[in-house]
Motif scaffolding. Structure first.
Motif, PDB file in Angstrom:
ATOM      1  N   UNK A  92      14.684   6.758  16.249  1.00 15.46           N
ATOM      2  CA  UNK A  92      13.712   7.633  15.600  1.00 15.46           C
ATOM      3  C   UNK A  92      13.574   7.385  14.113  1.00 15.46           C
ATOM      4  N   UNK A  93      13.968   6.191  13.648  1.00 14.20           N
ATOM      5  CA  UNK A  93      13.935   5.903  12.220  1.00 14.20           C
ATOM      6  C   UNK A  93      12.812   4.932  11.879  1.00 14.20           C
ATOM      7  N   UNK A  94      12.471   4.899  10.596  1.00 18.90           N
ATOM      8  CA  UNK A  94      11.504   3.944  10.057  1.00 18.90           C
ATOM      9  C   UNK A  94      12.245   3.121   9.021  1.00 18.90           C
ATOM     10  N   UNK A  95      12.457   1.856   9.318  1.00 20.10           N
ATOM     11  CA  UNK A  95      13.223   1.004   8.414  1.00 20.10           C
ATOM     12  C   UNK A  95      12.821  -0.447   8.618  1.00 20.10           C
ATOM     13  N   UNK A  96      13.317  -1.316   7.752  1.00 20.45           N
ATOM     14  CA  UNK A  96      13.019  -2.739   7.868  1.00 20.45           C
ATOM     15  C   UNK A  96      12.003  -3.178   6.834  1.00 20.45           C
ATOM     16  N   UNK A  97      11.507  -4.389   6.988  1.00 20.16           N
ATOM     17  CA  UNK A  97      10.580  -4.948   6.003  1.00 20.16           C
ATOM     18  C   UNK A  97       9.136  -4.590   6.328  1.00 20.16           C
ATOM     19  N   UNK A  98       8.341  -4.477   5.273  1.00 20.40           N
ATOM     20  CA  UNK A  98       6.902  -4.224   5.401  1.00 20.40           C
ATOM     21  C   UNK A  98       6.200  -5.060   4.340  1.00 20.40           C
ATOM     22  N   UNK A  99       5.352  -5.970   4.788  1.00 17.91           N
ATOM     23  CA  UNK A  99       4.645  -6.858   3.862  1.00 17.91           C
ATOM     24  C   UNK A  99       3.172  -6.466   3.852  1.00 17.91           C
ATOM     25  N   UNK A 117       4.703   6.835  -2.982  1.00 18.11           N
ATOM     26  CA  UNK A 117       4.792   7.982  -2.088  1.00 18.11           C
ATOM     27  C   UNK A 117       5.331   7.580  -0.721  1.00 18.11           C
ATOM     28  N   UNK A 118       4.995   6.340  -0.274  1.00 15.76           N
ATOM     29  CA  UNK A 118       5.498   5.865   1.022  1.00 15.76           C
ATOM     30  C   UNK A 118       6.997   5.605   0.950  1.00 15.76           C
ATOM     31  N   UNK A 119       7.459   4.943  -0.110  1.00 21.77           N
ATOM     32  CA  UNK A 119       8.891   4.637  -0.236  1.00 21.77           C
ATOM     33  C   UNK A 119       9.718   5.890  -0.454  1.00 21.77           C
ATOM     34  N   UNK A 120       9.143   6.890  -1.117  1.00 24.02           N
ATOM     35  CA  UNK A 120       9.867   8.153  -1.281  1.00 24.02           C
ATOM     36  C   UNK A 120      10.086   8.830   0.070  1.00 24.02           C
ATOM     37  N   UNK A 121       9.139   8.636   0.980  1.00 22.47           N
ATOM     38  CA  UNK A 121       9.232   9.246   2.306  1.00 22.47           C
ATOM     39  C   UNK A 121      10.119   8.432   3.232  1.00 22.47           C
ATOM     40  N   UNK A 122      10.060   7.100   3.093  1.00 19.52           N
ATOM     41  CA  UNK A 122      10.829   6.203   3.963  1.00 19.52           C
ATOM     42  C   UNK A 122      11.663   5.269   3.082  1.00 19.52           C
ATOM     43  N   UNK A 123      12.817   5.734   2.681  1.00 18.05           N
ATOM     44  CA  UNK A 123      13.616   5.010   1.698  1.00 18.05           C
ATOM     45  C   UNK A 123      14.294   3.763   2.260  1.00 18.05           C
ATOM     46  N   UNK A 124      14.321   3.602   3.572  1.00 18.52           N
ATOM     47  CA  UNK A 124      14.974   2.440   4.170  1.00 18.52           C
ATOM     48  C   UNK A 124      14.005   1.299   4.475  1.00 18.52           C
ATOM     49  N   UNK A 288       3.125   1.168  11.680  1.00 19.65           N
ATOM     50  CA  UNK A 288       2.345   2.338  12.069  1.00 19.65           C
ATOM     51  C   UNK A 288       2.572   3.496  11.097  1.00 19.65           C
ATOM     52  N   UNK A 289       3.796   3.625  10.593  1.00 19.15           N
ATOM     53  CA  UNK A 289       4.080   4.683   9.619  1.00 19.15           C
ATOM     54  C   UNK A 289       3.256   4.487   8.354  1.00 19.15           C
ATOM     55  N   UNK A 290       3.096   3.229   7.913  1.00 14.22           N
ATOM     56  CA  UNK A 290       2.289   2.963   6.720  1.00 14.22           C
ATOM     57  C   UNK A 290       0.813   3.229   7.001  1.00 14.22           C
ATOM     58  N   UNK A 291       0.326   2.811   8.169  1.00 15.29           N
ATOM     59  CA  UNK A 291      -1.072   3.076   8.531  1.00 15.29           C
ATOM     60  C   UNK A 291      -1.335   4.578   8.543  1.00 15.29           C
TER      61      UNK A 291
END
Length: 308
Positions: A92-99, A117-124, A288-291
């Motif tokens: 149930x986590x959101x982590x890893x690389x996003x380019x 704002x995205x990194x504050x929400x998903x710090x990993x 999908x979290x970024x979208x």
């Protein structure tokens, strides 16, 4: 049998193959050039093949074998990303690389705030951004160098999926002393006899010039530039009008000179700002979290840097 490579070595190999230089690739991924060179040497020794031809004047050029290996290396990295995504789903986590790629015409006004704002929400999430023109965005999506892109619906090919976020009608930018500065609205016919500062980027320039096509005439192009900040400064200092679909919250050039933004009346459909992806790409939980994050900002009228 022990593996002949690590995922990190493959990532470095891909970075050098795309950059064409160990020094440029090392700078891009924030490691030292000797570390990257050592990783490439270990990869070549492990497989017993030569992946690059080192030339002082041309950098590191992929050999025919290297060109085949880099295709498979990208497939291995993509498979590893899918494995990570499976773990994210189960935990149930959101982590890893996003380019994330971004159209260079608006990256400076939108991406930093959206990223914050995205990194504050998903710090990993390890967020990486790259500024590109439209043609480069399509190439980067197809080759999986980026996962997703913020761009316009300009000349979209059939293998690229696009999700609109906001409609962006065209505006004319002029300096405050321009003969048209007092107008509340202008048409292409009002502009065609005035000098123009054209934002000259692949696909973008075609769109701007299409606004004059119904007249059967081209505008008087006085200056061309590939940089938005340069265009705005040239316009603000009286070198001609400019056309932009990006009405920012600030109406001034980088040198502080004021600009006037006037709606342009046109039958050409407005550009759509949105999210582009390769139709063949795997949509991970992180992507999908970024979208979703972008859609939430757009739905709330809070896309950074844009005037209401």
């Amino acid at each position: 049998m022990p593996l002949r490579f690590t995922l990190r070595q493959l990532e470095y190999f891909i970075a050098v193959g795309e950059a064409g230089s160990i020094a440029l690739a090392a700078d891009k991924v924030n490691v030292t050039a000797p570390s990257m060179s050592s990783a490439i040497a270990q990869l070549e020794a492990g497989f017993g093949v030569q992946l690059f031809t080192r030339r002082h004047s041309q950098g590191s050029v992929l050999t025919p074998t290297g060109e085949r290996f880099i295709e498979q290396a990208r497939a291995v990295i993509e498979a590893a990303d899918k494995l990570n995504d499976m773990a994210n789903i189960y935990t149930g986590s959101v982590r890893g690389s996003l380019r994330v790629g971004c159209m260079r015409t608006f990256v400076q006004v939108m991406v930093p705030q959206l990223r914050r704002s995205f990194e504050d929400k998903y710090e990993n999430v390890d967020f990486g951004q790259v500024e590109l023109d439209q043609a480069q965005i399509f190439d980067a999506l197809r080759s999986s160098r980026i996962d997703v892109a913020l761009t316009y619906d300009l000349s979209l090919p059939s293998d690229i999926d696009f999700q609109p976020l906001r409609s962006l009608p065209p505006y004319v930018m002029v300096d405050v002393a321009h003969p048209l500065a007092s107008r509340r609205q202008v048409s292409a016919g009002d502009l065609v006899d005035h000098e123009m500062v054209l934002l000259d980027l692949p696909h973008s320039s075609d769109y701007f010039l299409s606004l004059f096509r119904a007249l059967g005439r081209r505008p008087r192009i006085a200056e061309r530039t590939a940089e938005v900040s340069v265009q705005r400064s040239l316009v603000a200092n009286g070198f001609g009008f400019g056309i932009s679909n990006m009405r920012t919250v600030t109406d001034s050039a980088m040198d502080g000179k004021p600009l006037k933004f006037i709606p342009l009346e046109s039958e050409v459909p407005p550009l759509q700002l949105g999210i582009a992806m390769s139709r063949a790409a795997h949509v991970s939980r992180t992507i999908q979290a970024f979208i979703d994050h972008c859609h939430e900002a757009a739905d709330a009228g809070k896309l950074p840097g844009l005037a209401a």
